[in-house]
Enzyme design. Structure first.
Site, mmCIF file in Angstrom:
data_model
loop_
_atom_site.group_PDB
_atom_site.id
_atom_site.type_symbol
_atom_site.label_atom_id
_atom_site.label_comp_id
_atom_site.label_asym_id
_atom_site.label_seq_id
_atom_site.Cartn_x
_atom_site.Cartn_y
_atom_site.Cartn_z
ATOM 1 N N GLN A 38 0.818 -1.205 0.000
ATOM 2 C CA GLN A 38 0.000 0.000 0.000
ATOM 3 C C GLN A 38 0.857 1.262 0.000
ATOM 4 O O GLN A 38 0.991 1.933 1.016
ATOM 5 C CB GLN A 38 -0.934 -0.011 1.204
ATOM 6 C CG GLN A 38 -1.995 -1.086 1.146
ATOM 7 C CD GLN A 38 -3.012 -0.802 0.053
ATOM 8 O OE1 GLN A 38 -3.797 0.127 0.163
ATOM 9 N NE2 GLN A 38 -2.995 -1.591 -0.992
ATOM 10 N N HIS A 157 4.637 4.817 1.998
ATOM 11 C CA HIS A 157 3.500 3.999 2.423
ATOM 12 C C HIS A 157 2.293 4.878 2.737
ATOM 13 O O HIS A 157 2.412 5.953 3.326
ATOM 14 C CB HIS A 157 3.860 3.169 3.657
ATOM 15 C CG HIS A 157 2.945 2.006 3.859
ATOM 16 N ND1 HIS A 157 1.683 2.142 4.374
ATOM 17 C CD2 HIS A 157 3.108 0.681 3.588
ATOM 18 C CE1 HIS A 157 1.095 0.958 4.431
ATOM 19 N NE2 HIS A 157 1.937 0.057 3.962
ATOM 20 N N HIS A 158 1.130 4.382 2.340
ATOM 21 C CA HIS A 158 -0.095 5.165 2.504
ATOM 22 C C HIS A 158 -0.478 5.360 3.961
ATOM 23 O O HIS A 158 -1.268 6.255 4.286
ATOM 24 C CB HIS A 158 -1.249 4.472 1.757
ATOM 25 C CG HIS A 158 -2.336 5.389 1.323
ATOM 26 N ND1 HIS A 158 -2.488 6.662 1.824
ATOM 27 C CD2 HIS A 158 -3.339 5.235 0.430
ATOM 28 C CE1 HIS A 158 -3.537 7.238 1.259
ATOM 29 N NE2 HIS A 158 -4.061 6.399 0.413
ATOM 30 N N ALA A 159 0.049 4.545 4.851
ATOM 31 C CA ALA A 159 -0.219 4.748 6.279
ATOM 32 C C ALA A 159 0.428 6.017 6.803
ATOM 33 O O ALA A 159 0.059 6.513 7.862
ATOM 34 C CB ALA A 159 0.288 3.550 7.087
ATOM 35 N N MET A 161 1.126 8.904 4.599
ATOM 36 C CA MET A 161 0.672 10.093 3.868
ATOM 37 C C MET A 161 -0.465 9.730 2.934
ATOM 38 O O MET A 161 -0.445 8.662 2.308
ATOM 39 C CB MET A 161 1.799 10.682 2.997
ATOM 40 C CG MET A 161 2.975 11.247 3.729
ATOM 41 S SD MET A 161 4.152 11.990 2.568
ATOM 42 C CE MET A 161 5.598 12.064 3.615
#
Length: 489
Positions: A38, A157-159, A161
């Site tokens: 992700q 990683h999308h966690a 930003m």
């Protein structure tokens, strides 16, 4: 190579500072395979400054490589996360613990160094998952573009930003006027962090992915109330233009995916969309959605895979207060119709505009703090599908994600090189094999189609068809005796 198991919490080194980050219910750190890595990415292209010598890019790379990682979240290494959990624990590394040679890299394009070659390189880079044994980001300086240009690709990683937070970060590295300064965003610390660290603590001093700026994170009760409201809307009579989560047709876009990504870019003048929006009395975002609907309609019809019911788009909606730049994750989701069941482009944009208006009215009518919970109410079941291994086998909340982020209208520079275009590559997962991300900057409007190579073949066709749909829509609006009526807002 087997990825480390992040489903079991790992203990940080004794005395190492740790922090827990609110990551949002739709983003989770645990990898079930490389297929669900992700991360989001950004691609920027630049024109070399006048008089730049043959050593310009080497000097730029040397300056980038010499800047130590000192700012959150670029110092954060995951130390464990429960699969599907909304929070994750991180160890905050000191600068000397980070191998910057792993994170800052240099690549070159083969001739002729055009858009296709750049797309091919970014596709390969975006296919590779981030190493969870290190801080979850990479920066690639890319040379060899035609016409004295270069580019960079950055992924994170999308966690850590969302797309808008990523753009905020990138813009801090660019100047409004040509200078010789280089300020890598991974080395720049600013105001106290929303990660839970106070200024002066290791890794502190940087805006982060904490609570949405409008208030605290939604509670379980908030999410339950939002879920009940969704269920009531699904049972009752409603406007056909109202797009509801999970009330979507099955399509080839919502299957299991593999490990390989393909990106394709569509670029045009922003004024082209603004002109069409003015003629239709709608927003630029609604023109984008209608053009995507037209492109998807043609793409799926060619493959005999166009559902009778319209596809829908999950559109990230920022919950930042005006002027807020201290939150790198602050979004909720809204569902809107793409009008893929409508052949006429003007009628399609009318349907999209109506669906958009209903989504906004619904969001604005929610009690304070419930808007984020509303998005979580239909995101949590989607994450749960992945926890149970059902991603891509059950119905999804929407057909595709379409994101639109407004960048700076004025010129920006990196060490004297003028920014030409800025675009974003989204994250895909089982059940969501296509992500469409648009970014406007410096008068250009760039749309990147990120798809799974096996599930969404020939993504470049979709990009081209979307461009054709935009041109068709602009032409039809110019000829329509009664264009779509303007709405007050």
């Amino acid at each position: 190579m087997k990825l480390p198991d992040l489903t079991r919490p790992a203990r940080p080194a004794k005395g190492a500072p740790t922090v827990r980050v609110e990551a949002g219910s739709r983003t989770f750190l645990a990898y079930d395979s490389a297929a669900t890595a992700q991360h989001v990415g950004a691609i920027a292209t630049f024109a070399l400054p006048d008089g730049a010598g043959p050593g310009y890019l080497q000097e730029l790379f040397s300056e980038l490589s010499a800047a130590p990682a000192a700012a959150a979240p670029f110092t954060f290494r995951p130390v464990g996360a429960r699969l599907g959990a909304a929070t994750a624990a991180w160890r905050v590394l000191a600068a000397h613990e980070i191998d910057l040679g792993h994170h800052v890299r240099r690549s070159a394009l083969p001739r002729p160094g055009g858009p296709r070659e750049l797309d091919a390189l970014v596709s390969r880079l975006h296919s590779q998952p981030l190493d969870p044994a290190r801080p979850l980001w990479e920066f690639h300086l890319i040379e060899g573009l035609a016409d004295h240009r270069f580019a960079f690709y950055f992924k994170v990683h999308h966690a850590l930003m969302d797309g808008a937070g990523l753009l905020l970060r990138l813009l801090r590295m660019l100047d409004p006027a040509p200078t010789d300064a280089v300020r890598p965003f991974w080395a720049t610390a600013n105001e106290p962090s929303a990660y839970g660290l106070s200024a002066g603590e290791p890794g502190g001093g940087e805006p982060g992915a904490g609570e949405p700026s409008g208030g605290g994170a939604p509670t379980a009760a908030d999410v339950a109330r939002a879920a009940r409201r969704l269920a009531a809307e699904a049972r009752g009579e409603r406007d056909p233009a109202l797009a509801l989560p999970y009330a979507v047709p099955r399509s080839m876009l919502n299957r299991r995916i593999g490990r390989q990504r393909v990106v394709a870019t569509l670029s045009c003048e922003l004024e082209q969309l603004r002109s069409a929006a003015r003629a239709a009395g709608v927003t630029v975002n609604e023109i984008l959605l209608a053009a995507c609907g037209g492109g998807l309609r043609r793409y799926l019809r060619e493959r005999g895979a166009l559902p009778e019911q319209t596809l829908t788009a999950g559109t990230p909606v920022s919950t930042r207060a005006p002027g807020d730049s201290t939150h790198l994750i602050s979004i909720t989701m809204a569902a809107m119709s793409l009008g893929t069941d409508v052949a006429d482009p003007v009628e399609r944009v009318r349907l999209v505009a109506r669906s958009s208006a209903l989504a906004k009215e619904r969001a604005h009518g929610l009690p304070q703090g419930l808007a984020t919970a509303y998005g979580a109410a239909f995101s949590v079941p989607f994450v749960t599908q992945h926890v149970l291994g059902l991603g891509g086998r059950t119905r999804t909340p929407y057909s595709v994600v379409v994101s639109n982020v407004a960048g700076p209208p004025e010129p920006r520079y990196l060490r004297g090189a003028r920014l030409e275009s800025l675009s974003a590559a989204g994250s895909i997962c089982h059940g969501m094999a296509l992500f469409i991300a648009a970014v406007s900057a410096g008068g250009r409007f760039s749309v990147v189609f990120t798809g799974d190579r096996g599930t969404v073949p020939r993504v470049h066709d979709l990009a081209r068809y979307t461009g054709d749909a935009l041109a068709e829509l602009a032409d039809a609006l110019g000829r329509a005796p009664n264009p779509a009526p303007a709405r007050s807002s």
